[in-house]
Design an enzyme around this catalytic site. Structure first.
Site, PDB file in Angstrom:
ATOM      1  N   HIS A 198      29.110  46.882  29.121  1.00  0.00           N
ATOM      2  CA  HIS A 198      28.488  47.197  27.826  1.00  0.00           C
ATOM      3  C   HIS A 198      29.356  46.860  26.615  1.00  0.00           C
ATOM      4  CE1 HIS A 198      30.902  50.881  28.404  1.00  0.00           C
ATOM      5  NE2 HIS A 198      30.902  50.972  27.087  1.00  0.00           N
TER       6      HIS A 198
HETATM    7  C1  UD1 Z   1      29.223  53.387  22.590  1.00  0.00           C
HETATM    8  C2  UD1 Z   1      30.671  53.513  22.131  1.00  0.00           C
HETATM    9  C3  UD1 Z   1      31.594  53.002  23.224  1.00  0.00           C
HETATM   10  C4  UD1 Z   1      31.315  53.692  24.541  1.00  0.00           C
HETATM   11  C5  UD1 Z   1      29.837  53.604  24.885  1.00  0.00           C
HETATM   12  C6  UD1 Z   1      29.548  54.441  26.102  1.00  0.00           C
HETATM   13  C7  UD1 Z   1      31.149  53.241  19.738  1.00  0.00           C
HETATM   14  C8  UD1 Z   1      31.596  52.303  18.678  1.00  0.00           C
HETATM   15  N1  UD1 Z   1      30.908  52.692  20.940  1.00  0.00           N
HETATM   16  O1  UD1 Z   1      28.974  51.999  22.782  1.00  0.00           O
HETATM   17  O2  UD1 Z   1      32.940  53.262  22.853  1.00  0.00           O
HETATM   18  O3  UD1 Z   1      32.072  53.057  25.544  1.00  0.00           O
HETATM   19  O4  UD1 Z   1      29.061  54.106  23.794  1.00  0.00           O
HETATM   20  O5  UD1 Z   1      28.360  54.057  26.725  1.00  0.00           O
HETATM   21  O6  UD1 Z   1      31.022  54.418  19.499  1.00  0.00           O
HETATM   22  N2  UD1 Z   1      21.020  51.967  22.913  1.00  0.00           N
HETATM   23  C9  UD1 Z   1      19.774  52.349  23.278  1.00  0.00           C
HETATM   24  N3  UD1 Z   1      19.567  53.640  23.666  1.00  0.00           N
HETATM   25  C10 UD1 Z   1      20.552  54.558  23.700  1.00  0.00           C
HETATM   26  C11 UD1 Z   1      21.839  54.152  23.314  1.00  0.00           C
HETATM   27  C12 UD1 Z   1      22.051  52.853  22.917  1.00  0.00           C
HETATM   28  O7  UD1 Z   1      18.829  51.554  23.288  1.00  0.00           O
HETATM   29  O8  UD1 Z   1      20.311  55.719  24.080  1.00  0.00           O
HETATM   30  C13 UD1 Z   1      21.251  50.545  22.542  1.00  0.00           C
HETATM   31  C14 UD1 Z   1      20.860  50.207  21.112  1.00  0.00           C
HETATM   32  O9  UD1 Z   1      20.379  48.902  21.120  1.00  0.00           O
HETATM   33  C15 UD1 Z   1      22.201  50.236  20.399  1.00  0.00           C
HETATM   34  C16 UD1 Z   1      23.136  49.722  21.478  1.00  0.00           C
HETATM   35  O10 UD1 Z   1      22.627  50.242  22.696  1.00  0.00           O
HETATM   36  O11 UD1 Z   1      22.232  49.451  19.257  1.00  0.00           O
HETATM   37  C17 UD1 Z   1      24.568  50.147  21.298  1.00  0.00           C
HETATM   38  O12 UD1 Z   1      24.686  51.560  21.208  1.00  0.00           O
HETATM   39  P1  UD1 Z   1      25.946  52.210  20.463  1.00  0.00           P
HETATM   40  O13 UD1 Z   1      25.939  53.669  20.682  1.00  0.00           O
HETATM   41  O14 UD1 Z   1      26.037  51.729  19.062  1.00  0.00           O
HETATM   42  O15 UD1 Z   1      27.187  51.556  21.195  1.00  0.00           O
HETATM   43  P2  UD1 Z   1      27.488  51.463  22.756  1.00  0.00           P
HETATM   44  O16 UD1 Z   1      27.570  50.016  23.092  1.00  0.00           O
HETATM   45  O17 UD1 Z   1      26.559  52.319  23.506  1.00  0.00           O
HETATM   46  N1  UDP Z   2      27.921  56.559  34.223  1.00  0.00           N
HETATM   47  C1  UDP Z   2      26.740  57.174  34.613  1.00  0.00           C
HETATM   48  N2  UDP Z   2      25.671  56.382  34.964  1.00  0.00           N
HETATM   49  C2  UDP Z   2      25.751  55.015  34.960  1.00  0.00           C
HETATM   50  C3  UDP Z   2      26.955  54.401  34.559  1.00  0.00           C
HETATM   51  C4  UDP Z   2      28.018  55.202  34.175  1.00  0.00           C
HETATM   52  O1  UDP Z   2      26.656  58.396  34.659  1.00  0.00           O
HETATM   53  O2  UDP Z   2      24.760  54.376  35.311  1.00  0.00           O
HETATM   54  C5  UDP Z   2      29.058  57.416  33.841  1.00  0.00           C
HETATM   55  C6  UDP Z   2      30.331  57.130  34.583  1.00  0.00           C
HETATM   56  O3  UDP Z   2      30.375  57.872  35.777  1.00  0.00           O
HETATM   57  C7  UDP Z   2      31.400  57.547  33.600  1.00  0.00           C
HETATM   58  C8  UDP Z   2      30.753  57.339  32.249  1.00  0.00           C
HETATM   59  O4  UDP Z   2      29.361  57.162  32.490  1.00  0.00           O
HETATM   60  O5  UDP Z   2      31.722  58.911  33.752  1.00  0.00           O
HETATM   61  C9  UDP Z   2      31.301  56.117  31.586  1.00  0.00           C
HETATM   62  O6  UDP Z   2      30.548  55.835  30.462  1.00  0.00           O
HETATM   63  P1  UDP Z   2      30.431  54.409  29.825  1.00  0.00           P
HETATM   64  O7  UDP Z   2      30.782  53.362  30.804  1.00  0.00           O
HETATM   65  O8  UDP Z   2      29.092  54.347  29.189  1.00  0.00           O
HETATM   66  O9  UDP Z   2      31.484  54.477  28.627  1.00  0.00           O
HETATM   67  P2  UDP Z   2      33.073  54.302  28.546  1.00  0.00           P
HETATM   68  O10 UDP Z   2      33.709  55.146  29.577  1.00  0.00           O
HETATM   69  O11 UDP Z   2      33.361  52.852  28.708  1.00  0.00           O
HETATM   70  O12 UDP Z   2      33.372  54.741  27.156  1.00  0.00           O
END
Ligand code: UD1
Ligand code: UDP
Length: 353
Positions: A198
């Protein structure tokens, strides 16, 4: 009673908050509120964790949703200030390095409310990552810094912060909880690689993301890919990709915490750019390949347990064939991080009374 407000909003934060909520309740000394920023909002990125981990209902959900960094972070800042003013917490707890964390840290610090940062002191030394900006700023505005490793404590000391506490990693607490629930007892054949991706540097370039998918599609064993909504939206809506063309890859929706652990436990190896998943692979003795040029979780690289791949994506197969291990116990603490953090916060408040 001491009043603590946790600010959570993204998937890994729900997981990190769960053991701490329990430890707060067990202390008998803390009234705890959580505030959900709404950064993640799909049921399988948010609600599922509240349901399965038994998280308390947030005091408020700001429903900030997706947007540019400025729009998202500003929405949180504006939404959080009146809540902190109303609740007057003794401490605000933030988890990790997301926009939810920097927003909450900034608002609390400006109101002179002590900030406790869980997962303090991590560095990728890559300022192109939004998380690197968030974590550096949050560390420097926090009063209480709970670092997951000795290396993180040392990094903070280098930056002039001498009072960080090595609390171990709170995600290991969750693994222990899963163990006690019997989740980690399954023993299915390890005939697939499990994938999550992601990070913007892997997803936001169409050519890079497609070259990763092509490499995964060509592996000589099956791939199960838990599709983060960021990645799914880009693939389907921006790049117009038909996922059915990748016959070797089974795309699945984001899983609940326990289901995800089961996929991890049963796989041959993890391929990821997730921070949390790199550690969870290590905790479960799984080989990890991290599609990044650096990692904050350098300890996982010990004995080739976690290998970085950046330029030559096609080297995945080569790396999977290399020997790895043993995995070393204890580098992320003993799974009792939540208790140490609770004691740290209560100790601080007693000393400042
Ligand atoms: C965010 C965090 C990242 C973390 C990740 C965990 C920041 C800058 N980034 O990244 O550090 O590792 O969460 O997963 O805070 N979206 C949906 N539905 C949702 C959530 C997201 O459709 O419920 C889509 C939207 O298109 C959105 C994109 O995902 O624009 C990115 O979501 P965002 O929360 O901005 O950043 P992440 O890539 O999820
Ligand atoms: N995770 C989850 N379901 C999934 C993928 C990840 O519950 O399908 C959990 C995973 O076990 C871990 C956390 O999400 O505890 C990690 O989150 P993510 O990879 O979104 O963010 P990051 O750790 O990179 O910030």
């Amino acid at each position: 009673m001491v009043k603590i407000v946790s600010v959570i909003g993204a998937r890994p934060q729900f997981i990190k908050a769960a053991p701490l909520e329990l430890a707060f309740a067990q202390s008998g000394k803390i009234t705890h509120y959580s505030v959900h920023t709404g950064q993640h909002y799909n049921d399988n990125m948010s609600k599922i964790f509240f349901d399965e981990l038994g998280l308390q209902k947030p005091y408020k959900n700001l429903n900030v949703g997706s947007g540019s960094h400025a729009v998202q972070t500003a929405g949180m800042v504006v939404g959080l200030e009146p809540i902190f003013l109303e609740l007057q917490p003794d401490v605000v707890v933030v988890y990790g390095d997301t926009n939810s964390t920097i927003a909450a840290g900034l608002v609390a610090a400006k109101l002179n409310i002590p900030v406790a940062h869980i997962e303090a002191g991590l560095r990728s030394f890559n300022r192109e990552m939004p998380e690197e900006i968030n974590r550096i700023l949050t560390d420097h505005l926090s009063t209480l810094l709970f670092a997951p490793t000795q290396a993180a404590v040392a990094q903070l000391a280098k930056e002039g912060i001498q009072h960080a506490i090595n609390s171990g990693d709170i995600m290991l607490d969750m693994i222990r909880i899963a163990e006690r629930k019997g989740i980690l007892e399954s023993n299915v054949a390890e005939d697939y690689c499990y994938v999550t991706l992601h990070r913007p540097y892997n997803t936001d370039s169409e050519s890079r993301l497609l070259s990763i998918l092509q490499t995964l599609n060509a592996l000589p064993f099956k791939v199960v890919f838990s599709l983060h909504p960021r990645t799914e939206n880009l693939l389907k809506n921006e790049y117009g990709v038909d996922l059915k063309n990748y016959v070797n890859i089974e795309f699945i929706e984001p899983q609940g915490y326990f289901e995800n652990l089961k996929y991890l436990l049963s796989c041959k190896a993890l391929i990821t750019d997730s921070g949390g998943m790199q550690k969870e692979a290590y905790f479960l003795n799984k080989k990890c390949i991290t599609i990044r040029s650096e990692t904050e979780w350098t300890e996982t690289q010990t004995n080739n347990c976690n290998t970085l791949i950046w330029e030559n994506i096609q080297d995945i197969q080569l790396e999977l064939d290399k020997p790895f291990g043993p995995f070393i116990e204890g580098i992320y603490g003993d799974g009792k991080s939540a208790k140490l953090i609770t004691q740290g916060i209560l100790g601080y408040l007693t000393n400042t009374e």
